[in-house]
Design an enzyme around this catalytic site. Structure first.
Site, mmCIF file in Angstrom:
data_model
loop_
_atom_site.group_PDB
_atom_site.id
_atom_site.type_symbol
_atom_site.label_atom_id
_atom_site.label_comp_id
_atom_site.label_asym_id
_atom_site.label_seq_id
_atom_site.Cartn_x
_atom_site.Cartn_y
_atom_site.Cartn_z
ATOM 1 N N LYS A 93 -16.147 29.931 -18.751
ATOM 2 C CA LYS A 93 -15.851 31.200 -19.159
ATOM 3 C C LYS A 93 -14.502 31.265 -18.348
ATOM 4 O O LYS A 93 -14.668 30.916 -17.090
ATOM 5 C CB LYS A 93 -16.951 32.485 -18.787
ATOM 6 N N LYS A 111 -17.293 30.005 -13.950
ATOM 7 C CA LYS A 111 -16.810 31.256 -14.405
ATOM 8 C C LYS A 111 -15.493 31.382 -13.335
ATOM 9 O O LYS A 111 -15.577 31.661 -12.092
ATOM 10 C CB LYS A 111 -17.797 32.260 -14.082
#
Ligand code: PBG
Ligand code: ZN
Length: 334
Positions: free
Chosen positions: A257, A203
């Site tokens: 992400k 992420k």
């Protein structure tokens, strides 16, 4: 490749000369069961408050959340992921740790009303702390920062409270080192050895989360998240080390992400860990950009969205978390 004929024997356009041939040779197909819809739940009744920076997305009270959950089930979505917005935020994020917390109540209500819908919970501290950071703070070398190891204990407890209310999958998003291991052992110790962890494994500290922070009211009150979320300018192999750490700690599913600016990372993770289900989060900023352009009549929203979903799948993510999950499912089913 040497055996390939060349033009004019070879004509690539034969593979797309009509819709039937194009359909036959299609490899990437969108399916509702691969999509997860993020939903924001807040305290109250009969609340359906549109998020200014995310047209078509809402903060929902639990009664309204259940309506969304039923729709998600009827459309055959793979699941929903819940984000809680508590009434009270404090320094320690206390609302996140008990059965009466907003997300715990929401999980119980959805599992009760729509038992067959898969419910994931986002597991992090930033929605619950008054400072908006993803962990417990400490001062170190003159800087205030999130303290890794004390945060782990907190995440473990939080995970158990989610599982106790019926969460099907726990999805930790805080990018703490050791978070998967801490959550795994807390879940195992509380009788939830069967509950899988979908780790936000790679992420990035991304500007594409801006609208989400409106939605969850979770913008950090000072500083940013760059000491815990990944640096977009680091070498791509660092993402593989992050993922490897989570795999070793017992992550059952992985996530990259955001999605679009990190398609290279999706592909590399998919190729490195072909045996582990991989998700990608098509985040708030990716959603809002398209919404804004579509509202201006500059692009065709439906076609851009389907193309985007196709790209994320083709890059290697079998699962997509997207605010468009219902729209895509409706198109696929119609
Ligand atoms: C919480 C969390 C965030 C998102 C998912 N979980 C925000 C952040 O890290 O700042 C972003 C989702 C989106 O932008 O759609 N840690
Ligand atoms: Zn967070």
């Amino acid at each position: 490749m040497n055996a390939e004929p060349s033009f004019p024997t070879l004509r690539m356009r034969r593979l797309r000369y009509n819709a039937g041939v194009r359909s036959l040779t299609r490899r990437t197909r969108l399916h509702p069961g691969s999509l997860i819809l993020p939903l924001f739940v807040r305290v109250g009744e009969n609340i359906r408050q549109e998020i200014g920076s995310m047209p078509g997305q809402y903060q929902l009270s639990i009664d309204q959340l259940i309506e969304e959950a039923k729709e998600a089930r009827d459309l055959g979505l793979g699941g929903v992921i819940l984000f809680g917005i508590p009434d009270e935020k404090d320094h320690q994020g206390s609302d996140a740790l008990h059965a009466g917390g907003i997300v715990q109540q929401a999980v119980a209500a959805v599992k009760n009303a729509v038992p067959n819908l898969l419910v994931l919970t986002d597991l992090c501290m930033c929605e619950y702390t008054d400072h908006g950071h993803c962990g417990i703070l400490h001062d170190q070398a003159g800087l205030t920062d999130v303290s890794n190891d004390p945060t782990l204990e907190y995440l473990g407890k939080q995970a158990v409270t989610h599982a106790e209310q019926g969460a099907d999958v726990i999805a930790p998003s805080g990018m703490m080192d050791g978070m998967v291991q801490a959550i795994r052992s807390a879940l195992d110790g509380a009788g939830f050895a069967h509950i899988p962890i979908m780790s936000y494994a790679a992420k990035y500290a991304s500007s594409y989360y801006g609208p989400f922070r409106d939605a969850a009211e979770s913008a950090p009150s000072f500083g940013d998240r760059r000491t815990y979320q990944m640096d977009p300018t680091a070498q791509a192999e660092q993402a593989l080390r992050e993922v490897e750490l989570d795999v070793q700690e017992g992550a059952d599913m992985l996530m990259v992400k955001p999605a679009l600016a990190y398609l290279d990372i999706i592909t590399r993770v998919a190729q490195t860990y072909p045996g582990i289900p991989l998700a990608a989060y098509n985040v708030s900023g990716e959603y809002s950009m398209v919404k804004a352009a579509a509202a201006n009549g500059w692009i065709d929203e439906a076609r851009v969205v389907d193309e985007t979903m196709t790209a994320i799948h083709r890059a290697g993510a079998g699962i997509i978390l997207t605010y468009w999950a219902k729209d895509v499912a409706r198109r696929v089913c119609s």
